[in-house]
Design an enzyme around this catalytic site. Structure first.
Site, PDB file in Angstrom:
ATOM      1  N   HIS A  79     -28.772  43.236  32.852  1.00 39.71           N
ATOM      2  CA  HIS A  79     -30.090  42.624  33.072  1.00 39.71           C
ATOM      3  C   HIS A  79     -30.917  43.453  34.050  1.00 39.71           C
ATOM      4  O   HIS A  79     -32.119  43.647  33.843  1.00 39.71           O
ATOM      5  CB  HIS A  79     -29.938  41.196  33.593  1.00 39.71           C
ATOM      6  N   HIS A 238     -32.770  37.480  24.035  1.00 41.79           N
ATOM      7  CA  HIS A 238     -31.864  37.895  25.108  1.00 41.79           C
ATOM      8  C   HIS A 238     -30.936  39.008  24.633  1.00 41.79           C
ATOM      9  O   HIS A 238     -30.584  39.903  25.417  1.00 41.79           O
ATOM     10  CB  HIS A 238     -31.039  36.728  25.644  1.00 41.79           C
ATOM     11  N   ASP A 242     -30.371  42.548  26.480  1.00 43.24           N
ATOM     12  CA  ASP A 242     -29.081  43.180  26.757  1.00 43.24           C
ATOM     13  C   ASP A 242     -29.018  44.590  26.179  1.00 43.24           C
ATOM     14  O   ASP A 242     -28.539  45.523  26.832  1.00 43.24           O
ATOM     15  CB  ASP A 242     -27.945  42.344  26.162  1.00 43.24           C
ATOM     16  N   HIS A 265     -22.107  44.256  23.956  1.00 38.89           N
ATOM     17  CA  HIS A 265     -22.053  45.379  24.889  1.00 38.89           C
ATOM     18  C   HIS A 265     -21.114  46.481  24.400  1.00 38.89           C
ATOM     19  O   HIS A 265     -21.434  47.670  24.510  1.00 38.89           O
ATOM     20  CB  HIS A 265     -21.599  44.888  26.262  1.00 38.89           C
TER      21      HIS A 265
END
EC number: 3.5.1.108
Length: 307
Positions: A79, A238, A242, A265
């Site tokens: 973030h 969101h 990311d 991720h």
């Protein structure tokens, strides 16, 4: 275009999303060419510096965690990295007294606010970018991510959850500083009520609450937060947030289009590793002054290439 850093130092205090520990963090101006670096001030010695690079990414369970050669870690960096990208900060030294960046409200907006309060200054060094020359892709089951050539930096993301509160969502954005702030920065991290106990048993989400995450109830039909959603499709936005943060670990701003489908991720980091493993897939270019296609800034490629 020239590199940018903060005009003055600025800090904040909060809790780690996964550790639940209270942590204080200070963002400092940094010299041109030094890039984005973390310093664990609670650890003595030179091993406390952790570079914000794709090659430093270790654990990717529910967050992006950086780890240096001495084993020093800084977790949940995505973030903050997204905010630094959104504000086009090339060089910054981030001092932190714990192993995890504070979650704040679960989005990038508080970090954007900090940077705006600190101010931004241009530096003498020119800004460079990684130009994507051909398609690079990663597939892990139903999770996929790719980078393709483009004159600017754009992101398309698709998610599909069984929970009806989320269901299938898709979002595309051409990323500039303005669009990032308005359309992406306020989107919060999210999770499911029934997963909280399991995550905490594995040492995760110990700092998570309705104050810093969107939580879907056990039936999958309702958002538990009293204030509801900030965007109708906040969940997929969101995921874009990311991805922007994870891609900012490339070592230079990207001139290319990123497309993620259910990616997280780990997949995005695998994509960067695949990109840099193929010298024919990218080239380094200087961003011309006034370029309309200028992407977000990051640190010089030379640092990343040595990782």
């Amino acid at each position: 275009m020239r590199q940018r850093t903060l005009k003055s130092a600025i800090g904040c205090t909060g809790v780690g999303l996964h550790s639940g520990a209270k942590v204080t963090m200070v963002l400092h101006p940094a010299e041109a060419g030094t890039g984005i670096r973390f310093r664990r001030v609670d650890i003595a010695g030179g091993g406390a510096i952790v570079p914000a690079l794709w090659s430093s990414v270790g654990d990717t369970r529910m967050n992006t965690c950086l780890k240096n050669e001495a084993g020093v870690v800084v977790g949940t960096v995505e973030h903050l990295m997204s905010a630094l990208a959104g504000m086009q900060i090339d060089n910054c030294l981030i001092e932190i007294n714990g192993p995890e960046v504070p979650v704040m409200d679960g989005s990038a907006a508080p970090f954007l606010f900090l940077i705006e309060c600190a101010g931004v200054v241009e530096q003498e060094a020119p800004r460079q970018a990684i130009k994507i020359l051909k398609r690079v892709a990663i597939k892990d089951g139903e999770r996929t991510a790719s980078l393709t050539p483009s004159s600017g930096f754009s992101v398309r993301f698709e998610i599909d959850f069984g929970a009806s509160a989320i269901s299938r969502q898709e979002f595309f954005v051409n990323l500039t500083r303005g669009t990032f702030k308005a359309e992406v920065s306020r989107a919060r991290t999210f999770g499911f009520e029934q997963e909280v106990a399991m995550l905490r048993a594995h040492g995760l989400a110990r700092g998570g609450s309705l104050d810093n995450a969107v939580v879907i109830d056990s039936t999958g039909t309702k958002v538990l937060n009293d204030d509801g959603l900030r965007y109708q499709d906040e969940f997929v936005r969101h995921k874009v947030l990311d991805a922007v943060g994870d891609l900012y670990l490339a070592g230079a701003p990207l001139l290319g289009h990123y497309h993620g489908v259910r990616a997280g991720h780990a997949v995005t980091n695998q994509l960067l590793r695949a990109l840099f493993a193929d010298a024919t897939a990218w080239e380094l270019t200087t961003i011309a002054p006034g370029s309309a296609a200028a992407p977000f800034a990051a640190q010089p490629l030379a640092i990343a290439a040595n990782g």
